[in-house]
Design a protein around this motif. Structure first.
Motif, PDB file in Angstrom:
ATOM      1  N   UNK A   1      28.334  41.256  86.926  1.00 23.48           N
ATOM      2  CA  UNK A   1      27.398  40.455  87.805  1.00 23.48           C
ATOM      3  C   UNK A   1      26.103  41.131  89.060  1.00 23.48           C
ATOM      4  N   UNK A   2      26.186  41.790  88.484  1.00 22.34           N
ATOM      5  CA  UNK A   2      24.888  42.860  88.820  1.00 22.34           C
ATOM      6  C   UNK A   2      24.251  43.230  88.224  1.00 22.34           C
ATOM      7  N   UNK A   3      24.456  42.965  86.629  1.00 22.30           N
ATOM      8  CA  UNK A   3      23.383  43.421  85.784  1.00 22.30           C
ATOM      9  C   UNK A   3      21.550  42.771  85.749  1.00 22.30           C
ATOM     10  N   UNK A   4      22.100  41.807  85.286  1.00 20.97           N
ATOM     11  CA  UNK A   4      20.940  40.197  86.352  1.00 20.97           C
ATOM     12  C   UNK A   4      20.536  40.522  86.759  1.00 20.97           C
ATOM     13  N   UNK A   5      20.659  41.071  88.053  1.00 18.68           N
ATOM     14  CA  UNK A   5      19.228  41.251  88.688  1.00 18.68           C
ATOM     15  C   UNK A   5      18.762  42.839  89.001  1.00 18.68           C
ATOM     16  N   UNK A   6      19.334  43.921  88.092  1.00 24.07           N
ATOM     17  CA  UNK A   6      18.991  44.834  87.948  1.00 24.07           C
ATOM     18  C   UNK A   6      17.976  44.529  86.888  1.00 24.07           C
ATOM     19  N   UNK A   7      18.233  43.867  85.381  1.00 22.57           N
ATOM     20  CA  UNK A   7      17.584  43.709  84.857  1.00 22.57           C
ATOM     21  C   UNK A   7      16.080  43.087  85.014  1.00 22.57           C
TER      22      UNK A   7
END
Length: 317
Positions: free
Chosen positions: A93-99
């Motif tokens: 859920x959070x990976x896309x934002x950080x990438x």
């Protein structure tokens, strides 16, 4: 290339194993009990002990590590203590934002770093070199969170050009998403861009003293041709050596920058998980960060060999 990868796999596995051990042990050395955080501030000792047993924290550490590592090998990082959700789901859920933030910062880092480095390395005016040196020094000395605050005050509050906090997915609305992404990406990229510029500048100044450059000058090659074809190419090869490490540092810096700009990425997840002593989430985040760093280093070495044919993946020149 196949032989290179085969030789690097054992060392990469060893690094990941050591990381898994440290990621498992170090959070447990910090004060605090996740069972107490889960049970709540008004829980009795018996209730905390029950939660402690339910989470499996009453078992010996070696047993806990064994079950966790076996799960990781099968793609299961466990269940979060505080949310009750699978850790892999939280990361996804959070990976896309950080990438998105890391890629945007990497692009800005490369553009700004190469531009400053080439300008400083090729300029023949002492005052221009001094100005660029001072600029890089200031950017290097300023922490990412302070750079973010200054950019937010200047571009967000004073001039109201960009939004200060929050985020909008690039997939949902690319135009608005870029506006929310630009400030944190710039804050994250500037210190690393200054470091990259310093490296390129130093490499270019050294390259101008090499014999092949002097030979090109003697043959009457134009300064532009010498800079682009001879000096810059070899200088970028030198800078590429550290590029993988720079990208890894961008991921680490995202933790602070996401907190400053209230982004819902892995950084904010790391902060909240540390506060609640959510061991399984912390372990997964550390292992993920090191895995990405190892992969980036491998890609950097491969890219360096392609950019500079004199360097071979076997390690010989």
């Amino acid at each position: 290339m196949t032989g290179f990868l085969i030789r690097r796999i054992p060392s990469a596995v060893l690094v990941l194993f050591a990381t898994s051990v440290l990621a498992f042990v170090l959070p447990r050395l910090a004060p605090g009990d996740p069972a107490a955080a889960v049970a709540g501030p008004d829980a009795t000792a018996e209730q905390i002990a029950a939660v402690h047993k339910g989470l499996g924290l009453d078992r010996p550490l070696i047993v806990q590590y064994w079950h966790w590592s076996i799960g990781v090998l099968h793609g299961d990082f466990g269940t979060s203590y505080t949310t009750g959700r699978p850790v892999t789901t939280l990361l996804a859920d959070r990976f896309g934002s950080t990438v998105q933030l890391a890629l945007a910062a990497a692009l800005l880092m490369i553009v700004i770093g190469v531009a400053l480095g080439v300008a400083a390395g090729s300029s023949r005016r002492p005052w221009a070199r001094s100005l660029l040196d001072v600029t890089c020094t200031v950017l290097l000395a300023t922490p990412a969170f302070l750079t973010g605050l200054l950019l937010a005050l200047l571009l967000g509050v004073a001039w109201q050009i960009l939004p200060v906090s929050g985020e909008v997915s690039l997939l949902a609305d690319p135009e608005i998403g870029v506006q929310y992404l630009l400030l944190p990406a710039l804050a994250l990229a500037l210190p690393q861009a200054a470091s990259l510029a310093r490296l390129i500048q130093s490499a270019m100044r050294q390259a101008y003293t090499e014999e092949y450059v002097q030979t090109a000058v003697a043959k009457g090659a134009s300064p532009r041709r010498i800079t682009l074809r001879h000096v810059l190419r070899n200088s970028l090869a030198t800078a590429l050596v550290s590029l993988g490490m720079r990208l890894g540092e961008l991921l680490g810096g995202a933790i602070v920058v996401e907190a400053v700009f209230a982004r819902n990425g892995l950084g904010s997840l790391a902060v909240s998980s540390s506060g609640h002593r959510d061991y399984l989430v912390i372990q997964a985040l550390v292992l993920l960060a090191v895995t990405v760093a190892v992969l980036l280093q491998l890609l950097t070495e491969v890219g360096l060999s392609l950019l500079d044919p004199r360097i071979r993946l076997e390690g010989s020149r």
